[in-house]
Motif scaffolding. Structure first.
Motif, PDB file in Angstrom:
ATOM      1  N   THR A 126       9.822  -6.983 -20.031  1.00  0.00           N
ATOM      2  CA  THR A 126       9.416  -5.593 -19.836  1.00  0.00           C
ATOM      3  C   THR A 126       8.015  -5.472 -19.236  1.00  0.00           C
ATOM      4  O   THR A 126       7.106  -6.212 -19.610  1.00  0.00           O
ATOM      5  CB  THR A 126       9.458  -4.858 -21.194  1.00  0.00           C
ATOM      6  N   SER A 132      13.889  -0.122 -18.818  1.00  0.00           N
ATOM      7  CA  SER A 132      15.356  -0.122 -18.690  1.00  0.00           C
ATOM      8  C   SER A 132      15.798  -0.744 -17.371  1.00  0.00           C
ATOM      9  O   SER A 132      16.792  -1.469 -17.303  1.00  0.00           O
ATOM     10  CB  SER A 132      15.884   1.319 -18.773  1.00  0.00           C
ATOM     11  N   TRP A 156       4.921  -4.531 -24.555  1.00  0.00           N
ATOM     12  CA  TRP A 156       5.862  -4.516 -25.678  1.00  0.00           C
ATOM     13  C   TRP A 156       6.462  -5.888 -25.936  1.00  0.00           C
ATOM     14  O   TRP A 156       7.667  -6.006 -26.192  1.00  0.00           O
ATOM     15  CB  TRP A 156       6.997  -3.506 -25.438  1.00  0.00           C
ATOM     16  N   THR A 158       7.270  -8.594 -28.117  1.00  0.00           N
ATOM     17  CA  THR A 158       7.355  -8.944 -29.539  1.00  0.00           C
ATOM     18  C   THR A 158       7.002 -10.427 -29.701  1.00  0.00           C
ATOM     19  O   THR A 158       7.454 -11.251 -28.902  1.00  0.00           O
ATOM     20  CB  THR A 158       8.784  -8.672 -30.064  1.00  0.00           C
ATOM     21  N   ARG A 181      19.923  -6.017  -3.747  1.00  0.00           N
ATOM     22  CA  ARG A 181      20.115  -7.111  -4.712  1.00  0.00           C
ATOM     23  C   ARG A 181      18.800  -7.867  -4.939  1.00  0.00           C
ATOM     24  O   ARG A 181      18.774  -9.081  -5.051  1.00  0.00           O
ATOM     25  CB  ARG A 181      21.177  -8.126  -4.215  1.00  0.00           C
ATOM     26  N   HIS A 183      17.049  -8.193  -7.381  1.00  0.00           N
ATOM     27  CA  HIS A 183      16.939  -8.945  -8.647  1.00  0.00           C
ATOM     28  C   HIS A 183      17.214 -10.433  -8.417  1.00  0.00           C
ATOM     29  O   HIS A 183      16.866 -11.256  -9.261  1.00  0.00           O
ATOM     30  CB  HIS A 183      17.909  -8.374  -9.693  1.00  0.00           C
ATOM     31  N   ARG A 184      17.831 -10.756  -7.254  1.00  0.00           N
ATOM     32  CA  ARG A 184      18.110 -12.175  -6.983  1.00  0.00           C
ATOM     33  C   ARG A 184      16.846 -12.953  -6.596  1.00  0.00           C
ATOM     34  O   ARG A 184      16.912 -14.140  -6.295  1.00  0.00           O
ATOM     35  CB  ARG A 184      19.180 -12.298  -5.899  1.00  0.00           C
ATOM     36  N   LYS A 239      19.916 -13.048 -14.183  1.00  0.00           N
ATOM     37  CA  LYS A 239      21.134 -13.348 -14.955  1.00  0.00           C
ATOM     38  C   LYS A 239      20.781 -14.040 -16.270  1.00  0.00           C
ATOM     39  O   LYS A 239      21.415 -13.808 -17.304  1.00  0.00           O
ATOM     40  CB  LYS A 239      22.081 -14.223 -14.131  1.00  0.00           C
ATOM     41  N   ASP A 246      22.211 -10.771 -24.252  1.00  0.00           N
ATOM     42  CA  ASP A 246      23.508 -10.781 -24.945  1.00  0.00           C
ATOM     43  C   ASP A 246      23.378 -11.437 -26.325  1.00  0.00           C
ATOM     44  O   ASP A 246      24.133 -11.122 -27.241  1.00  0.00           O
ATOM     45  CB  ASP A 246      24.562 -11.539 -24.119  1.00  0.00           C
ATOM     46  N   ARG A 249      20.637  -8.963 -28.502  1.00  0.00           N
ATOM     47  CA  ARG A 249      21.216  -7.671 -28.911  1.00  0.00           C
ATOM     48  C   ARG A 249      22.157  -7.826 -30.097  1.00  0.00           C
ATOM     49  O   ARG A 249      22.309  -6.901 -30.893  1.00  0.00           O
ATOM     50  CB  ARG A 249      21.943  -7.028 -27.725  1.00  0.00           C
ATOM     51  N   GLY A 370      17.157  -2.850 -24.929  1.00  0.00           N
ATOM     52  CA  GLY A 370      18.122  -2.009 -24.228  1.00  0.00           C
ATOM     53  C   GLY A 370      18.448  -0.772 -25.044  1.00  0.00           C
ATOM     54  O   GLY A 370      19.045  -0.881 -26.123  1.00  0.00           O
ATOM     55  N   ARG A 381      30.535   0.043 -17.575  1.00  0.00           N
ATOM     56  CA  ARG A 381      30.805  -0.822 -16.415  1.00  0.00           C
ATOM     57  C   ARG A 381      31.811  -1.921 -16.760  1.00  0.00           C
ATOM     58  O   ARG A 381      32.726  -2.200 -15.987  1.00  0.00           O
ATOM     59  CB  ARG A 381      29.499  -1.488 -15.948  1.00  0.00           C
TER      60      ARG A 381
HETATM   61  N1  CAA Z   1      25.018 -11.989 -18.150  1.00  0.00           N
HETATM   62  C1  CAA Z   1      24.875 -12.626 -16.945  1.00  0.00           C
HETATM   63  N2  CAA Z   1      24.699 -11.972 -15.770  1.00  0.00           N
HETATM   64  C2  CAA Z   1      24.664 -10.620 -15.814  1.00  0.00           C
HETATM   65  C3  CAA Z   1      24.800  -9.901 -17.013  1.00  0.00           C
HETATM   66  C4  CAA Z   1      24.996 -10.641 -18.209  1.00  0.00           C
HETATM   67  N3  CAA Z   1      25.138 -10.022 -19.398  1.00  0.00           N
HETATM   68  N4  CAA Z   1      24.699  -8.585 -16.737  1.00  0.00           N
HETATM   69  C5  CAA Z   1      24.526  -8.471 -15.403  1.00  0.00           C
HETATM   70  N5  CAA Z   1      24.510  -9.712 -14.851  1.00  0.00           N
HETATM   71  C6  CAA Z   1      24.370 -10.030 -13.428  1.00  0.00           C
HETATM   72  C7  CAA Z   1      25.407  -9.281 -12.595  1.00  0.00           C
HETATM   73  O1  CAA Z   1      26.604  -9.992 -12.492  1.00  0.00           O
HETATM   74  C8  CAA Z   1      24.699  -9.168 -11.254  1.00  0.00           C
HETATM   75  O2  CAA Z   1      24.867 -10.390 -10.558  1.00  0.00           O
HETATM   76  P1  CAA Z   1      24.840 -10.446  -8.924  1.00  0.00           P
HETATM   77  O3  CAA Z   1      23.439 -10.539  -8.515  1.00  0.00           O
HETATM   78  O4  CAA Z   1      25.596 -11.700  -8.611  1.00  0.00           O
HETATM   79  O5  CAA Z   1      25.507  -9.204  -8.415  1.00  0.00           O
HETATM   80  C9  CAA Z   1      23.237  -9.054 -11.632  1.00  0.00           C
HETATM   81  O6  CAA Z   1      23.116  -9.559 -12.963  1.00  0.00           O
HETATM   82  C10 CAA Z   1      22.738  -7.627 -11.590  1.00  0.00           C
HETATM   83  O7  CAA Z   1      23.549  -6.851 -12.442  1.00  0.00           O
HETATM   84  P2  CAA Z   1      23.599  -5.276 -12.316  1.00  0.00           P
HETATM   85  O8  CAA Z   1      23.918  -4.898 -10.894  1.00  0.00           O
HETATM   86  O9  CAA Z   1      24.503  -4.787 -13.398  1.00  0.00           O
HETATM   87  O10 CAA Z   1      22.073  -4.899 -12.609  1.00  0.00           O
HETATM   88  P3  CAA Z   1      21.364  -3.501 -12.778  1.00  0.00           P
HETATM   89  O11 CAA Z   1      20.078  -3.544 -12.067  1.00  0.00           O
HETATM   90  O12 CAA Z   1      22.318  -2.381 -12.492  1.00  0.00           O
HETATM   91  O13 CAA Z   1      20.960  -3.513 -14.354  1.00  0.00           O
HETATM   92  C11 CAA Z   1      21.210  -3.203 -16.702  1.00  0.00           C
HETATM   93  C12 CAA Z   1      21.838  -3.653 -15.363  1.00  0.00           C
HETATM   94  C13 CAA Z   1      22.314  -3.442 -17.711  1.00  0.00           C
HETATM   95  C14 CAA Z   1      20.826  -1.749 -16.695  1.00  0.00           C
HETATM   96  C15 CAA Z   1      19.987  -4.095 -17.016  1.00  0.00           C
HETATM   97  O14 CAA Z   1      18.908  -3.813 -16.154  1.00  0.00           O
HETATM   98  C16 CAA Z   1      19.513  -3.935 -18.459  1.00  0.00           C
HETATM   99  O15 CAA Z   1      20.086  -4.520 -19.374  1.00  0.00           O
HETATM  100  N6  CAA Z   1      18.408  -3.181 -18.677  1.00  0.00           N
HETATM  101  C17 CAA Z   1      17.767  -3.110 -19.994  1.00  0.00           C
HETATM  102  C18 CAA Z   1      16.740  -4.186 -20.119  1.00  0.00           C
HETATM  103  C19 CAA Z   1      16.321  -4.411 -21.544  1.00  0.00           C
HETATM  104  O16 CAA Z   1      17.139  -4.485 -22.441  1.00  0.00           O
HETATM  105  N7  CAA Z   1      15.022  -4.588 -21.733  1.00  0.00           N
HETATM  106  C20 CAA Z   1      14.434  -4.878 -23.004  1.00  0.00           C
HETATM  107  C21 CAA Z   1      13.922  -6.294 -22.992  1.00  0.00           C
HETATM  108  S1  CAA Z   1      13.142  -6.689 -24.489  1.00  0.00           S
HETATM  109  C22 CAA Z   1      11.506  -7.098 -24.050  1.00  0.00           C
HETATM  110  O17 CAA Z   1      11.199  -7.363 -22.932  1.00  0.00           O
HETATM  111  C23 CAA Z   1      10.486  -7.069 -25.114  1.00  0.00           C
HETATM  112  C24 CAA Z   1      10.674  -7.968 -26.250  1.00  0.00           C
HETATM  113  O18 CAA Z   1       9.759  -8.566 -26.704  1.00  0.00           O
HETATM  114  C25 CAA Z   1      11.973  -8.072 -26.926  1.00  0.00           C
END
Ligand code: CAA
Length: 399
Positions: A126, A132, A156, A158, A181, A183-184, A239, A246, A249, A370, A381
């Motif tokens: 983050t 998000s 943030w 932790t 894309r 994010h790649r 990824k 995963d 969460r 998230g 999705r």
């Molecule tokens: N596992 C593996 N790959 C995944 C995946 C997963 N669960 N989810 C998505 N991907 C891959 C997709 O297949 C896609 O691959 P390609 O490049 O080959 O197309 C790529 O990732 C991009 O996926 P999306 O197009 O779905 O990405 P998006 O930009 O639309 O975002 C989202 C998706 C679900 C909104 C994501 O951005 C998300 O989860 N956001 C929330 C982030 C979050 O939870 N942040 C808190 C982090 S906690 C922290 O930082 C503080 C701490 O101390 C805990």
């Protein structure tokens, strides 16, 4: 279908429940008031084998299944959301991620020490401008001779002030990627927090809940890492970040079930003892209805958590199931905390019982790793994807 826990699951649940009851719960209220993370509990969790979770014993892990780990999270969540939150990050986001994506050297270097608590992990995704929308991070990783130079800011984080190892996500702008894309370009790095250029400071007095948790602002200032600090391949960082979430969460979801159960138990006890209008308030149907809704809501949440954990144990996809569990369990926990405060009335509001803390902590569960909005996006999705695949399977001609 078998709802009976295995002997291994019973074992881990008993170990975690005793630890939570005897060592975590008695300190939770003071830790919250002092806003200090009870760091000595980390080594203790290491001794008990709780830090290592499902990591392979070859790397110092306990080798427990994900269902057992969910039970550990639930037991800790019952006692203190800050301690459970520590474990979701350290064990779920960091250790399990290294176990999944690390090289042999990375695993042997980090996992045994993460498993004992000698090394504490944090997860740096983050940023001030990207919460998000994690794919929009702007921290940079510039390739130089023999490695990368990292720069950027994270918020943030932790465990950020107590961590020895940071899993850092940053963008290498030199990686070619389509404009939709980007994010790649993101890469993941294992960064010792003692590295020159790693700056951190505690975020203080900001939190509604999780006050005992350690949250940091982190700055990378021309921080140099060698090539072998990269986790996974260049451009695979996003990824990796998502696959780590995963795991994390599931910890939040299971912890939310524990928090909700603590609220239900306190509401049940209070309703059994408190007298009003000549009888115990638990005899009133409005209180009974609230208790029934809380119990049903939490049982549904627990089943969703167990389903997601079971999928992981079977090696099945679990992204959708984990997000469903996180979404429902955190919302159920907040509903349970809300009802518990109401049932306890003045006592609940005035923090004579822990439900006031649970209510504040439950709000955080709905937001971090998230938000509920993000979980809905993931569930929608994945569900649409599954249905589309089903339709193709049913009629490959697409008519
Ligand atoms: N596992 C593996 N790959 C995944 C995946 C997963 N669960 N989810 C998505 N991907 C891959 C997709 O297949 C896609 O691959 P390609 O490049 O080959 O197309 C790529 O990732 C991009 O996926 P999306 O197009 O779905 O990405 P998006 O930009 O639309 O975002 C989202 C998706 C679900 C909104 C994501 O951005 C998300 O989860 N956001 C929330 C982030 C979050 O939870 N942040 C808190 C982090 S906690 C922290 O930082 C503080 C701490 O101390 C805990």
């Amino acid at each position: 279908m078998n709802f009976r826990p295995s002997p291994q699951q019973d074992h881990w649940r008993a170990v975690a429940t005793a630890f939570a009851r005897d060592e975590v719960m008695p300190r939770a209220r003071q830790a919250d008031a002092d806003r200090v993370f009870p760091i000595d509990l980390v080594k203790r969790m290491g001794q008990l084998g709780l830090l290592a979770g499902p990591v392979d014993p070859r790397w110092g892990g306990s080798g427990m299944d994900h269902l057992s780990f969910a039970m550990v999270y639930e037991a800790l969540g019952y006692a203190d959301a800050a301690v459970r939150g520590f474990l979701s990050v350290h064990g779920g986001l960091v250790s399990q991620c290294i176990a999944e994506h690390g090289t042999e050297d990375q695993k042997s270097n980090w996992l045994p020490r993460l498993s004992t608590g000698e090394v504490i992990g944090c997860y740096c995704l983050t940023e001030p401008g990207a919460g998000s929308d994690a794919g929009a991070i702007v921290s940079e990783a510039r390739a130089v001779d023999g490695g990368y130079v990292l720069s950027g800011d994270k918020v943030w984080i932790t465990n950020g002030n107590i961590a020895h190892l940071a899993l850092v996500f940053a963008r290498d702008p030199a990686i070619a990627a389509p404009s939709d894309r980007l994010h790649r370009q993101i890469c993941a790095f294992l960064v010792p927090t003692a590295s020159a250029g790693f700056h951190r400071e505690r975020m203080t007095d900001l939190e509604l809940g999780h006050r005992a948790a350690d949250h940091a602002l982190i700055r990378f200032q021309d921080l140099r890492v060698p090539n072998d600090a990269m986790l996974g391949a260049a451009g695979e960082g996003f990824k990796i970040a998502m696959s780590a979430l995963d795991h994390g969460r599931l910890g939040v979801a299971a912890g939310a079930v524990g928090l909700g159960q603590a609220c239900l138990d306190q509401a049940l006890d209070f309703a059994a003892d408190r007298r009003a209008f000549g009888r115990n308030i638990g005899e009133f149907q409005m209180i009974q209805a609230a208790l029934a809704d809380m119990a049903t809501d939490l049982e549904a949440a627990r089943h969703l958590v167990q389903r997601a954990a079971w999928n992981k144990d079977q090696g099945l996809p679990s992204t959708r199931e984990t997000s469903m569990a996180k979404l429902h369990a955190t919302e159920a926990a907040l509903r349970a905390a809300d009802q518990a405060v109401l049932i306890l009335g003045g006592r609940g509001y005035a923090n004579a019982y822990p439900v006031e803390r649970h209510w504040r902590d439950a709000k955080g569960l709905q937001i971090y790793e998230g938000t509920s909005h993000i979980q809905r996006i993931v569930v929608a999705r994945e569900t649409q994807r599954q249905r589309a695949a089903q339709r193709v399977a049913e009629d490959p001609t697409g008519r």
